[in-house]
Design a protein around this motif. Structure first.
Motif, short mmCIF file in Angstrom:
data_model
loop_
_atom_site.label_atom_id
_atom_site.label_comp_id
_atom_site.label_asym_id
_atom_site.label_seq_id
_atom_site.Cartn_x
_atom_site.Cartn_y
_atom_site.Cartn_z
N ASN A 1 9.07 0.18 18.23
CA ASN A 1 7.81 -0.55 18.30
C ASN A 1 7.91 -1.84 17.51
O ASN A 1 8.50 -1.87 16.42
N ILE A 2 7.31 -2.90 18.03
CA ILE A 2 7.29 -4.18 17.32
C ILE A 2 6.59 -4.03 15.98
O ILE A 2 6.98 -4.66 14.99
N THR A 3 5.56 -3.19 15.93
CA THR A 3 4.82 -3.03 14.68
C THR A 3 5.72 -2.52 13.55
O THR A 3 5.52 -2.89 12.39
N ASP A 4 6.70 -1.68 13.87
CA ASP A 4 7.61 -1.19 12.83
C ASP A 4 8.42 -2.33 12.21
O ASP A 4 8.73 -2.30 11.02
N LEU A 5 8.76 -3.33 13.00
CA LEU A 5 9.52 -4.47 12.49
C LEU A 5 8.68 -5.28 11.51
O LEU A 5 9.19 -5.84 10.54
N LEU A 6 7.38 -5.36 11.75
CA LEU A 6 6.52 -6.21 10.93
C LEU A 6 6.30 -5.64 9.54
O LEU A 6 5.78 -6.33 8.67
N ARG A 7 6.68 -4.39 9.31
CA ARG A 7 6.63 -3.85 7.95
C ARG A 7 7.61 -4.57 7.02
O ARG A 7 7.50 -4.46 5.80
N LEU A 8 8.58 -5.29 7.59
CA LEU A 8 9.53 -6.05 6.78
C LEU A 8 8.91 -7.32 6.20
O LEU A 8 9.51 -7.96 5.34
N VAL A 9 7.72 -7.70 6.66
CA VAL A 9 7.07 -8.95 6.25
C VAL A 9 6.18 -8.68 5.04
O VAL A 9 5.32 -7.80 5.10
N PRO A 10 6.34 -9.42 3.95
CA PRO A 10 5.50 -9.16 2.77
C PRO A 10 4.03 -9.41 3.07
O PRO A 10 3.67 -10.40 3.71
N GLY A 11 3.18 -8.48 2.62
CA GLY A 11 1.74 -8.61 2.82
C GLY A 11 1.24 -8.15 4.16
O GLY A 11 0.03 -8.16 4.40
N MET A 12 2.15 -7.72 5.05
CA MET A 12 1.74 -7.27 6.38
C MET A 12 1.47 -5.77 6.34
O MET A 12 2.30 -4.99 5.91
N LEU A 13 0.29 -5.37 6.81
CA LEU A 13 -0.13 -3.98 6.80
C LEU A 13 -0.05 -3.42 8.21
O LEU A 13 -0.66 -3.96 9.14
N VAL A 14 0.72 -2.35 8.38
CA VAL A 14 0.89 -1.71 9.68
C VAL A 14 0.41 -0.27 9.54
O VAL A 14 1.01 0.53 8.83
N VAL A 15 -0.69 0.05 10.20
CA VAL A 15 -1.27 1.39 10.09
C VAL A 15 -1.73 1.85 11.46
O VAL A 15 -2.09 1.04 12.32
N PRO A 16 -1.71 3.17 11.71
CA PRO A 16 -2.32 3.68 12.93
C PRO A 16 -3.83 3.47 12.87
O PRO A 16 -4.46 3.69 11.84
N ASP A 17 -4.40 3.05 14.00
CA ASP A 17 -5.85 2.86 14.06
C ASP A 17 -6.50 4.03 14.78
O ASP A 17 -7.30 4.76 14.23
N SER A 18 -6.15 4.18 16.03
CA SER A 18 -6.67 5.29 16.82
C SER A 18 -5.47 6.07 17.33
O SER A 18 -4.68 5.56 18.12
#
Length: 711
Positions: A73-90
């Motif tokens: 998932n693209i969202t998993d890659l964005l965890r590498l970015v400082p200050g970026m929050l990736v969480v399940p919503d629904s």
């Protein structure tokens, strides 16, 4: 990994890092070399710039990181970015947010795919799982961390995520890939490239499937699997020495599982049979996109580009549910319409209220009489939350180098957005947006760089706005620079926020109510239509350095951001009252570093310290004060390679995140073919929910294997 330094320690740590770094490398050869072959980034200003010259902070997730992560998932890659929050919503569908505020909808980030915005203006959403792009097609992801309305218009309030796919001319041959694993993982990907003297083309087909979360935190079953397939065709044609055309067609369709969690307001008064209602209410998504970009070089100092995009998003969700027949009555609809918010809150729970008018008392007496039998009549019908959105936009961009020291980029754009939903909008809403923007890059001396510009935007539903930015960079060399940035940006209320007419019209009622097979559920909500744009003022001080001999690059920033006229909400039918009364302030620091420690080892580190002061409880406790990531990429002997990545966040919605991923791969060279076999392991290390408390992220406690063949 301890992510809990005190605030005093942190305030000492950041200046120390900067001072030690500069003093340690002050006499390194590269600090005084002015002709380094530096990497360049595009997203900040539409101009290619070395990172030290960018008017802000920017992170790049390159192709090596993407492949090494093994991410699905693209969202998993964005965890590498400082200050970026990736969480399940629904369920297992993730949201991405920068710095914070309510994570229910990522309303304040602009997201682009090859320059095409995929931010849905109708409902302020970016459906990360439904983007019509495969990870295997991505060349890099650039993330501008800060307000950037000056370059991309309203909604680039907190940042811009620019997904750049691989150019067809850089893609060769055939690639086949298959991934199988626990948790129902069944992914596939196929790509073919063609080339001629003046044209290059890439076709990719892909699919993704998994079972989502196994259970909620209370142990109950969570039905939230997904299945999707994608088509992407991109081509480039060199018309002549000066002009080229790049076009792209994309399509995505899929299904996301959703439990039917509806509970009747009068549940204690009706007795529907299980066969009368659907246990599930799955959602279907179909997205279409087309883009065409023409570029031409007028001369060596002047170029033009024209990009046209067309998109459509379709979301279909329909299920059969049951409710008391009185819920569709004219009397109960009238009582709702003439009641205050507090009175409506009581009605939505099937309760009565005092301090009522004479008419309200009459209607409550009618309701009490209708509810007097032990059980009352019910009907079951089809409920839907269908929506369709479409967009067409056109942008002309002019880039002109006035001299060796001064560059100017200007542009005009027009965008048309439309949203249709009988349930959420009672029909159709549309808006027209006209933009004019201009930015300059002026090297006043060899070391001083001044950058500034503004975006003037007219939104037919929100009026006019102007967003400026001014930045000063002091460049020790092209590879090392200090920066000071001031910027303003806005976010326009989406069509649902500003024009909601939310009511469930139930069809095919069985049994019918009198002669009617259609009825309006009595609870409804309407927007005031008077919302203003959110506005942010942001201040940033930073340093970006690239040490060539030591093969280290890092970016450091301190910031303060203030959002006013903020619209904070989690949309609820029974309590829909949106306003611009809220505000939030963020301040803190971010650090990102990349070190090519040897020809075989690469290390990457990110860390963010963020404090917030929010006026609304929805925006509180959703920003972790400390978060970060660490990655180690290693090439071993005999075509073996591995990656280890760790992500952590403290007090994200009252829970701590600790997530680890491991990938081990082996490459086999078979004549003119290349075979890669990889194993992946994802593991949560502290067994706490992520994001909302009903999500237990055991979807990451899984293993899967990938086989890839290139020829």
């Amino acid at each position: 990994m301890d992510l809990k330094p005190s605030r005093v320690q942190f305030s000492i740590l950041l200046p120390s890092i900067l001072t030690l770094s500069l003093s340690h490398f002050a006499h390194a050869d590269d600090l005084f070399i002015s002709d380094l072959a530096l990497p360049e980034v595009l997203t900040a200003t539409h101009l290619y710039q070395p990172p030290a010259a960018v008017p802000g902070s920017i992170s790049t997730i390159d192709q090596e990181l993407i492949a090494a992560s093994g991410a699905r998932n693209i969202t998993d890659l964005l965890r590498l970015v400082p200050g970026m929050l990736v969480v399940p919503d629904s369920a297992n569908l993730g949201t991405v947010n920068y710095h914070g505020s309510s994570p229910g909808q990522a309303r304040r980030l602009q997201v682009l795919i090859d320059g095409r915005s995929v931010y849905r203006a109708g409902f302020a959403q970016v459906d990360w799982s439904d983007l019509p792009v495969a990870i295997e097609d991505i060349q890099r992801i650039e993330v501008f961390r800060g307000p950037n309305t000056v370059s991309y218009g309203a909604n680039a309030l907190l940042g811009v995520i620019n997904i750049i796919t691989e150019s067809p001319k850089d893609t060769h041959g055939t690639l086949l890939k298959s991934t199988l694993g626990e948790n129902g993982i069944r992914d596939w990907y196929a790509r073919q490239a063609w080339h001629s003297d003046r044209s290059d083309m890439r076709l990719s087909l892909s699919g993704l499937a998994d079972d989502g979360f196994d259970t909620r935190t209370d142990g109950t079953h969570f039905r939230d699997g997904r299945r999707l397939s994608r088509f992407n065709l991109r081509a480039n044609h060199q018309l002549n020495e000066k002009s080229s055309i790049d076009w792209q067609l994309a399509f995505k369709e899929g299904t996301n599982q959703v439990n039917n969690n509806y509970h009747s307001i009068f549940a204690n008064k009706i007795q529907p049979k299980p066969s009368e209602q659907d246990p599930n209410s799955d959602g279907q998504a179909k997205d279409y996109a087309a883009s065409l970009r023409w570029t031409t070089a007028v001369n060596s100092q002047h170029s033009l580009s024209l990009q046209a995009n067309a998109q459509q998003w379709q979301r279909l969700r329909e299920w059969r549910g049951c409710e008391a027949q009185i819920s569709f009555s004219a009397e109960l609809n009238e009582l709702w319409d003439i009641s205050s918010p507090a009175q409506r809150a009581a009605l939505s729970r099937g309760k009565f209220f005092n301090n009522a008018t004479a008419r309200q008392l009459d209607l409550q007496r009618w309701l009490a009489n209708a509810l007097s039998p032990q059980f009352i009549e019910h009907s079951c019908g089809l409920i839907n939350e269908n929506s369709r959105e479409s967009r067409a936009d056109l942008e002309l961009q002019d880039t002109y180098s006035i001299s060796e020291r001064l560059r100017l980029i200007s542009g005009l754009s027009y965008r048309y957005d439309q949203a249709r939903s009988k349930t959420f909008l009672n029909g159709r809403q549309r808006k027209d947006i006209v933009r004019g923007f201009s930015q300059f890059e002026w090297y006043t001396t060899e070391h001083w760089l001044l950058q500034g510009g503004g975006m003037l935007e007219h939104d037919s539903s929100n009026g006019d706005s102007f967003s400026p930015r001014l930045a000063v960079n002091y460049l020790f060399t092209p590879a090392h620079g200090l920066r000071a940035v001031y910027s303003e940006a806005v976010r326009s209320p989406d069509m649902f926020e500003n024009s909601a007419d939310w009511r469930y019209r139930v069809h095919d009622l069985r049994p019918t109510i009198g002669q009617n097979s259609t009825g309006d559920f009595f609870i409804s909500a309407q927007s005031s239509g008077k919302l203003q744009q959110e506005k942010i003022r942001a201040y940033e001080l930073g340093y970006n350095g690239h040490f060539a001999q030591q093969r280290i690059s890092f970016d450091l920033k301190v910031f303060e951001e203030k959002i006013s006229r903020m619209i904070s909400h989690t949309p609820r039918l029974e309590s829909f009252n949106l306003n611009n009364n809220d505000h939030i302030k963020f301040y803190g620091s971010e650090l990102e570093a990349n070190w090519q420690a040897s020809s075989k080892d690469r290390l990457r580190f990110s860390y963010a310290y963020i404090q917030d002061r929010a006026s609304n409880t929805l925006d509180q406790q959703v920003t972790p004060p400390h978060s970060g990531s660490f990655a180690w990429l290693r090439n071993w002997e005999n075509n073996w390679n591995s990656s280890l990545m760790y992500f952590a966040a403290q007090q994200l919605n009252s829970n701590d995140l600790q997530l680890m991923t491991l990938r081990v791969a082996k490459q086999f060279d078979l004549a003119d073919k290349r075979l890669t076999v990889a194993g992946h392991l994802q593991k949560t290390l502290n067994n706490q929910p992520i994001g909302r408390t009903n999500n237990k992220d055991n979807s990451h406690d899984t293993a899967y294997a990938t086989v890839q063949l290139e020829f």
